[in-house]
Scaffold this motif. Sequence first.
Motif, PDB file in Angstrom:
ATOM      1  N   PRO A  46       0.819  -1.227   0.000  1.00  0.00           N
ATOM      2  CA  PRO A  46       0.000   0.000   0.000  1.00  0.00           C
ATOM      3  C   PRO A  46       0.851   1.275   0.000  1.00  0.00           C
ATOM      4  O   PRO A  46       2.044   1.238   0.297  1.00  0.00           O
ATOM      5  CB  PRO A  46      -0.821  -0.117   1.283  1.00  0.00           C
ATOM      6  N   PRO A  47       0.209   2.414  -0.308  1.00  0.00           N
ATOM      7  CA  PRO A  47       0.919   3.696  -0.235  1.00  0.00           C
ATOM      8  C   PRO A  47       1.500   3.922   1.159  1.00  0.00           C
ATOM      9  O   PRO A  47       0.995   3.384   2.145  1.00  0.00           O
ATOM     10  CB  PRO A  47      -0.175   4.729  -0.522  1.00  0.00           C
ATOM     11  N   TYR A  48       2.549   4.707   1.213  1.00  0.00           N
ATOM     12  CA  TYR A  48       3.222   5.114   2.447  1.00  0.00           C
ATOM     13  C   TYR A  48       3.949   3.978   3.155  1.00  0.00           C
ATOM     14  O   TYR A  48       4.323   4.111   4.316  1.00  0.00           O
ATOM     15  CB  TYR A  48       2.245   5.796   3.422  1.00  0.00           C
ATOM     16  N   THR A  49       4.174   2.874   2.475  1.00  0.00           N
ATOM     17  CA  THR A  49       4.922   1.763   3.068  1.00  0.00           C
ATOM     18  C   THR A  49       6.408   2.023   2.882  1.00  0.00           C
ATOM     19  O   THR A  49       6.870   2.245   1.763  1.00  0.00           O
ATOM     20  CB  THR A  49       4.541   0.427   2.404  1.00  0.00           C
ATOM     21  N   ASP A  50       7.167   1.992   3.973  1.00  0.00           N
ATOM     22  CA  ASP A  50       8.609   2.199   3.858  1.00  0.00           C
ATOM     23  C   ASP A  50       9.260   0.914   3.348  1.00  0.00           C
ATOM     24  O   ASP A  50       8.677  -0.162   3.377  1.00  0.00           O
ATOM     25  CB  ASP A  50       9.214   2.650   5.192  1.00  0.00           C
ATOM     26  N   ASN A  51      10.505   1.058   2.867  1.00  0.00           N
ATOM     27  CA  ASN A  51      11.208  -0.081   2.272  1.00  0.00           C
ATOM     28  C   ASN A  51      11.360  -1.244   3.243  1.00  0.00           C
ATOM     29  O   ASN A  51      11.154  -2.402   2.866  1.00  0.00           O
ATOM     30  CB  ASN A  51      12.579   0.344   1.759  1.00  0.00           C
ATOM     31  N   LYS A  52      11.723  -0.958   4.483  1.00  0.00           N
ATOM     32  CA  LYS A  52      11.923  -2.035   5.460  1.00  0.00           C
ATOM     33  C   LYS A  52      10.649  -2.862   5.620  1.00  0.00           C
ATOM     34  O   LYS A  52      10.689  -4.096   5.589  1.00  0.00           O
ATOM     35  CB  LYS A  52      12.363  -1.447   6.800  1.00  0.00           C
TER      36      LYS A  52
END
Length: 141
Positions: A46-52
Motif C-alpha cells: 500500500p501507499p506510504y509503506t517504507d522499504n523495510k
Amino acid sequence: MKRWMQVDNRYGHLLIDLMQEAAKQKGTFDLAKLTPFEWDSLSIIPPYTDNKSMYEQVGMEWSTSDTYMGFVMEKSFGTFMLADDSLIDERLHRLVFVNDSRVVADLVLDREMANFQSVQEVIYPSTKLTVDEDRRITIKR
C-alpha cells in the motif's frame, strides 16, 4: 532476510497496459493468464509503506535499479531518496510478483488504473479477482 537481488523489470510497461485493460472489463479475471511470466505469489504494497516494511512483507530485499550506483544508493538510502519515491503518493501502490523465492516483477501502479487497495492478503495464481465499475479489485470468494 535473504541477500539483495536485482530484478529485471522488462515486463513492467506491458504489465501496466494489461492491468489497465483487465480493469476496464468489469467482472472476474485470471491474473495468472494475464501475466507474461511465471509467478507463485503476489504481494500488494500500500501507499506510504517504507522499504523495510515492504521487504519484510515480501520476505526478501531487491532492487530494480539498472545501474550499480543506483543499486548502492537504493540500498544505502532507500527509494525515498531517489526519483522512485512513488509510494509516498496516495494514488500509487506496488505489486510485487515472486516466483521460486525471487522477485520477478515489481510494478508501481496508479490506483485509478486498477485499485488493489482492498486486497490485504497474498494473491496466488489460482486466485480469481473481480473488478467493479470503479476499477476496485477484490478477491472473488
